[in-house]
Design a protein around this motif. Structure first.
Motif, PDB file in Angstrom:
ATOM      1  N   PHE A  26      -8.304  36.126 -68.727  1.00 47.12           N
ATOM      2  CA  PHE A  26      -7.260  36.811 -69.491  1.00 47.12           C
ATOM      3  C   PHE A  26      -7.658  36.851 -70.958  1.00 47.12           C
ATOM      4  O   PHE A  26      -8.580  36.137 -71.382  1.00 47.12           O
ATOM      5  N   ASP A 199       5.364  38.712 -76.093  1.00 46.46           N
ATOM      6  CA  ASP A 199       4.898  40.097 -76.053  1.00 46.46           C
ATOM      7  C   ASP A 199       4.261  40.372 -74.700  1.00 46.46           C
ATOM      8  O   ASP A 199       4.437  41.430 -74.122  1.00 46.46           O
ATOM      9  N   ARG A 200       3.500  39.394 -74.209  1.00 49.12           N
ATOM     10  CA  ARG A 200       2.906  39.515 -72.878  1.00 49.12           C
ATOM     11  C   ARG A 200       2.934  38.149 -72.205  1.00 49.12           C
ATOM     12  O   ARG A 200       2.923  37.117 -72.884  1.00 49.12           O
ATOM     13  N   ALA A 202       1.357  35.858 -68.661  1.00 49.52           N
ATOM     14  CA  ALA A 202       0.564  35.743 -67.434  1.00 49.52           C
ATOM     15  C   ALA A 202       1.330  34.808 -66.524  1.00 49.52           C
ATOM     16  O   ALA A 202       1.787  33.752 -66.964  1.00 49.52           O
ATOM     17  N   ALA A 211      -0.096  37.831 -62.046  1.00 47.21           N
ATOM     18  CA  ALA A 211       0.408  39.009 -62.759  1.00 47.21           C
ATOM     19  C   ALA A 211       0.180  38.799 -64.244  1.00 47.21           C
ATOM     20  O   ALA A 211       0.230  37.666 -64.729  1.00 47.21           O
ATOM     21  N   ILE A 212      -0.082  39.882 -64.947  1.00 50.82           N
ATOM     22  CA  ILE A 212      -0.237  39.775 -66.400  1.00 50.82           C
ATOM     23  C   ILE A 212       0.149  41.109 -67.030  1.00 50.82           C
ATOM     24  O   ILE A 212      -0.371  42.156 -66.644  1.00 50.82           O
ATOM     25  N   ALA A 213       1.144  41.080 -67.920  1.00 50.11           N
ATOM     26  CA  ALA A 213       1.655  42.299 -68.557  1.00 50.11           C
ATOM     27  C   ALA A 213       2.779  41.891 -69.507  1.00 50.11           C
ATOM     28  O   ALA A 213       3.086  40.703 -69.641  1.00 50.11           O
ATOM     29  N   SER A 214       3.409  42.896 -70.142  1.00 49.02           N
ATOM     30  CA  SER A 214       4.595  42.579 -70.947  1.00 49.02           C
ATOM     31  C   SER A 214       5.749  42.293 -69.982  1.00 49.02           C
ATOM     32  O   SER A 214       5.761  42.813 -68.857  1.00 49.02           O
ATOM     33  N   ASP A 216       8.646  43.497 -70.030  1.00 50.68           N
ATOM     34  CA  ASP A 216       9.241  44.801 -69.753  1.00 50.68           C
ATOM     35  C   ASP A 216       8.530  45.513 -68.601  1.00 50.68           C
ATOM     36  O   ASP A 216       9.158  46.029 -67.686  1.00 50.68           O
ATOM     37  N   LYS A 217       7.204  45.518 -68.681  1.00 51.86           N
ATOM     38  CA  LYS A 217       6.388  46.196 -67.669  1.00 51.86           C
ATOM     39  C   LYS A 217       6.554  45.509 -66.312  1.00 51.86           C
ATOM     40  O   LYS A 217       6.702  46.178 -65.282  1.00 51.86           O
ATOM     41  N   LEU A 218       6.564  44.187 -66.306  1.00 53.31           N
ATOM     42  CA  LEU A 218       6.691  43.463 -65.032  1.00 53.31           C
ATOM     43  C   LEU A 218       8.050  43.749 -64.388  1.00 53.31           C
ATOM     44  O   LEU A 218       8.150  43.924 -63.178  1.00 53.31           O
ATOM     45  N   ASP A 221       8.057  47.347 -63.071  1.00 45.75           N
ATOM     46  CA  ASP A 221       7.270  47.440 -61.836  1.00 45.75           C
ATOM     47  C   ASP A 221       8.065  46.927 -60.641  1.00 45.75           C
ATOM     48  O   ASP A 221       8.017  47.500 -59.552  1.00 45.75           O
TER      49      ASP A 221
END
Ligand code: ADP
Ligand code: MG
Length: 254
Positions: A26, A199-200, A202, A211-214, A216-218, A221
């Protein structure tokens, strides 16, 4: 990512025959708050302590601020600040004495009053460490990570065991530190905290990043996959009641 300040590639850690970290990769981007989330035993602290140069790795590559952990660990130590467990402070020393002690160890000159101001503890300058509340101890231990003016600070479960007000107060402090340009990497068990602060993130489970993302994105999804949360009947929860009744700021500072 070209603006990565930490880059970890295929990191593995074995304790005897047990593989606690199973080849994780990461990056942490300069200026962000990056969260490592996962159940107890997932390998969060092991990962942090390897990057902090405090624990040896079994294999893999770690680069911090351009320095390779294998060849330049001393340069890495100079650009990072690591939060000690609150049990790591001499209980009988005052906050000023402790700051001066750390400044001496780091060979840094530091304005202790200014530093205490930053974490809202200036009026406790002459108090002994053991006289502080849990939240104050955590804030002080975060202040000590800033003494060597690091580019990155590491916080391992900084809010575990704190009451709701002290947690919120610490969130503000961590955001302030990030807003002043310091990169923050932290672990937490609290998903509400990660959602507000990071902000992000893992998510690590049994030594693997799943999983790794912001945040919001998780969440998006998950929703896109058809997940629907059971409808909440009430527009507030018991924590809202608690905060509303007792006030947001830390009691002992009023
Ligand atoms: P986390 O911080 O996510 O709770 P840790 O990194 O502390 O997880 O631990 C990951 C796994 O490695 C756990 O199963 C833990 O028991 C094991 N472990 C941690 N430190 C040691 C050690 N010094 N010796 C042997 N096993 C260890
Ligand atoms: Mg841990």
């Amino acid at each position: 990512m070209s603006n990565a300040i930490i880059s970890v590639k295929d990191l593995k850690k074995q304790y005897g025959t047990f593989e606690a970290v199973k080849g994780i990769s990461f990056e942490v981007i300069q200026g962000e708050i990056f969260g490592l989330l996962g159940p107890n035993g997932a390998g969060k602290s092991t990962t942090l302590e390897i990057i902090e140069t405090l624990r040896t790795k079994t294999s893999g590559e770690v680069i911090v601020d351009g320095f390779n952990l294998d060849t330049n660990p001393n340069n890495i130590k100079k650009v990072i600040g690591v939060q000690l467990q609150t049990s790591g402070f001499y209980p009988g020393l005052t906050l000023i004495e402790l700051i001066n002690l750390f400044a001496g160890l780091y060979n840094q000159s530091v304005n202790a009053a200014e530093l205490l101001d930053k974490v809202n503890l200036r009026d406790k300058a002459k108090a002994k460490f053991k006289e502080l509340s849990g939240g104050q101890k955590q804030r002080f231990s975060i202040a000590t990570t800033l003494i060597n003016k690091p580019k990155i600070i590491f916080l391992d479960e900084p809010t575990t065991g704190l009451d709701p007000q002290a947690r919120r107060n610490l969130w503000e402090l961590i955001k302030d530190i990030r807003n002043e340009g310091t990169t923050v990497i932290l672990t937490t068990h609290y998903m509400d905290e990660a959602e507000v602060l990071c902000d992000r993130v893992a998510i690590i489970d049994s030594g693997k990043i799943i999983a790794i993302a912001s945040p919001d994105k998780l969440i998006d999804d998950l929703v896109a996959s058809g997940f629907e949360r059971p409808k909440e009947v009430k527009k507030a929860n018991l924590e809202d009641v608690f905060i509303q009744l007792t006030g947001k700021s830390i009691r002992e500072e009023i």
